[in-house]
Motif scaffolding. Structure first.
Motif, PDB file in Angstrom:
ATOM      1  N   UNK A 167     -48.542-104.131  25.560  1.00  0.00           N
ATOM      2  CA  UNK A 167     -48.797-105.124  26.604  1.00  0.00           C
ATOM      3  C   UNK A 167     -50.228-105.645  26.561  1.00  0.00           C
ATOM      4  N   UNK A 168     -51.034-105.130  25.616  1.00  0.00           N
ATOM      5  CA  UNK A 168     -52.458-105.491  25.515  1.00  0.00           C
ATOM      6  C   UNK A 168     -53.157-105.304  26.866  1.00  0.00           C
ATOM      7  N   UNK A 169     -52.904-104.139  27.476  1.00  0.00           N
ATOM      8  CA  UNK A 169     -53.469-103.826  28.787  1.00  0.00           C
ATOM      9  C   UNK A 169     -54.546-102.751  28.652  1.00  0.00           C
ATOM     10  N   UNK A 170     -55.544-102.764  29.507  1.00  0.00           N
ATOM     11  CA  UNK A 170     -56.580-101.729  29.465  1.00  0.00           C
ATOM     12  C   UNK A 170     -56.085-100.413  30.053  1.00  0.00           C
ATOM     13  N   UNK A 171     -56.730 -99.335  29.637  1.00  0.00           N
ATOM     14  CA  UNK A 171     -56.461 -98.006  30.180  1.00  0.00           C
ATOM     15  C   UNK A 171     -57.724 -97.515  30.873  1.00  0.00           C
ATOM     16  N   UNK A 172     -57.566 -96.975  32.066  1.00  0.00           N
ATOM     17  CA  UNK A 172     -58.714 -96.442  32.804  1.00  0.00           C
ATOM     18  C   UNK A 172     -58.563 -94.927  32.952  1.00  0.00           C
ATOM     19  N   UNK A 173     -59.509 -94.152  32.415  1.00  0.00           N
ATOM     20  CA  UNK A 173     -59.438 -92.686  32.539  1.00  0.00           C
ATOM     21  C   UNK A 173     -59.965 -92.213  33.898  1.00  0.00           C
ATOM     22  N   UNK A 174     -59.297 -91.200  34.448  1.00  0.00           N
ATOM     23  CA  UNK A 174     -59.712 -90.574  35.700  1.00  0.00           C
ATOM     24  C   UNK A 174     -59.772 -89.067  35.502  1.00  0.00           C
ATOM     25  N   UNK A 175     -60.734 -88.432  36.136  1.00  0.00           N
ATOM     26  CA  UNK A 175     -60.867 -86.979  36.074  1.00  0.00           C
ATOM     27  C   UNK A 175     -60.712 -86.413  37.479  1.00  0.00           C
ATOM     28  N   UNK A 176     -59.777 -85.488  37.647  1.00  0.00           N
ATOM     29  CA  UNK A 176     -59.484 -84.900  38.951  1.00  0.00           C
ATOM     30  C   UNK A 176     -60.025 -83.483  39.036  1.00  0.00           C
ATOM     31  N   UNK A 177     -60.531 -83.150  40.200  1.00  0.00           N
ATOM     32  CA  UNK A 177     -61.046 -81.804  40.431  1.00  0.00           C
ATOM     33  C   UNK A 177     -60.962 -81.494  41.912  1.00  0.00           C
ATOM     34  N   UNK A 178     -60.633 -80.237  42.241  1.00  0.00           N
ATOM     35  CA  UNK A 178     -60.603 -79.788  43.629  1.00  0.00           C
ATOM     36  C   UNK A 178     -61.744 -78.805  43.848  1.00  0.00           C
ATOM     37  N   UNK A 179     -62.472 -78.995  44.940  1.00  0.00           N
ATOM     38  CA  UNK A 179     -63.674 -78.204  45.208  1.00  0.00           C
ATOM     39  C   UNK A 179     -63.604 -77.620  46.613  1.00  0.00           C
ATOM     40  N   UNK A 180     -63.960 -76.354  46.736  1.00  0.00           N
ATOM     41  CA  UNK A 180     -64.143 -75.741  48.046  1.00  0.00           C
ATOM     42  C   UNK A 180     -65.495 -76.219  48.567  1.00  0.00           C
ATOM     43  N   UNK A 181     -65.468 -77.098  49.565  1.00  0.00           N
ATOM     44  CA  UNK A 181     -66.709 -77.718  50.037  1.00  0.00           C
ATOM     45  C   UNK A 181     -67.675 -76.710  50.635  1.00  0.00           C
ATOM     46  N   UNK A 182     -67.191 -75.576  51.095  1.00  0.00           N
ATOM     47  CA  UNK A 182     -68.069 -74.563  51.700  1.00  0.00           C
ATOM     48  C   UNK A 182     -68.891 -73.815  50.653  1.00  0.00           C
ATOM     49  N   UNK A 183     -68.354 -73.713  49.433  1.00  0.00           N
ATOM     50  CA  UNK A 183     -69.060 -72.980  48.376  1.00  0.00           C
ATOM     51  C   UNK A 183     -69.574 -73.898  47.268  1.00  0.00           C
TER      52      UNK A 183
END
Length: 247
Positions: A167-183
């Protein structure tokens, strides 16, 4: 106290899911596609807030399609997080369609389904992805094909990237991460791999006092002559860089 809070969060989430299903059945048939997409994103954002998860978006998702989003895969929660960041039409394994509650929500959000073990079905899904991209939509896939442990990524499968090339479309990479905000440390509470119980994963997630879902967004890129395998390798390296270079 944490368990009491988790029970209230669970009850709230169930009521929010019921509201989402009501909207899909009774309101979606009367809405435009743009209105549906806005409802899905707002529903996902409210879900995160309601269960005590803060969304932190680093970078800017594409404003409009066509585009294909690719991300590392950690949890059942990833889809909600990505919808909250930017509406997208997911490509997911076919058996999700038959899951109670989840199947209705996924269908209402416009999910495309694939039989991962079938090469023939992969060709069918790529064809539909090309059609959607040519219509200017934003699609999303998890190229690892399954959830990982949050420590090391699995190799990115290349098959579905053919849709972006065709489709000649761009790809956008994403990086996911979960963080304990207290630590400030990575949280593995939402992790869901191998023999993990989905119910245990949900409960442990709800028990985290302050959970942060971080989405690091890379720059959209085109194939620029790369075949899908080379592009998959480069995209995996870029997601790894986004995870490594977080502030």
């Amino acid at each position: 106290m944490r368990q009491v809070r988790a029970v209230w969060r669970l009850l709230w989430a169930l009521s929010h899911i019921a509201g989402g299903m009501w909207t899909i059945v009774f309101r979606f048939p009367k809405l435009t596609q743009h209105a549906k997409e806005a409802r899905v994103q707002a529903w996902a954002q409210a879900m995160l807030r309601g269960v005590g998860i803060t969304l932190v978006l680093q970078g800017r998702p594409v404003a409009a399609g066509p585009a294909l989003l690719v991300a590392n895969h950690l949890s059942w929660l990833d889809i909600v997080v990505m919808h909250a960041s930017r509406y997208c039409r997911f490509v997911s394994k076919a058996d999700i369609r038959h899951w109670p509650l989840v199947g209705t929500l996924a269908g209402g959000a416009g999910t495309l389904y694939i039989e991962r073990e079938s090469r023939r079905d992969a060709h069918r899904v790529v064809h539909h992805m090309v059609e959607r991209l040519q219509l200017g939509e934003v699609l999303a896939v998890f190229p690892e094909g399954t959830t990982g442990d949050g420590i090391a990524m699995k190799p990115f499968h290349a098959n579905l990237l053919q849709a972006a090339i065709s489709a000649d479309a761009p790809v956008q990479p994403l990086a996911l991460r979960f963080v304990d905000a207290d630590t400030g440390q990575t949280s593995f509470a939402p992790r869901y791999i191998d023999d993990d119980s989905i119910f245990v994963s949900i409960w442990e997630t709800l028990c985290v006092t302050h959970l942060r879902a971080e989405v690091a967004v890379g720059e959209p890129q085109r194939a620029d002559g790369r075949d899908r395998r080379a592009w998959a390798t480069d995209l995996q390296a870029e997601v790894a860089r986004l995870l490594r270079d977080r502030p």
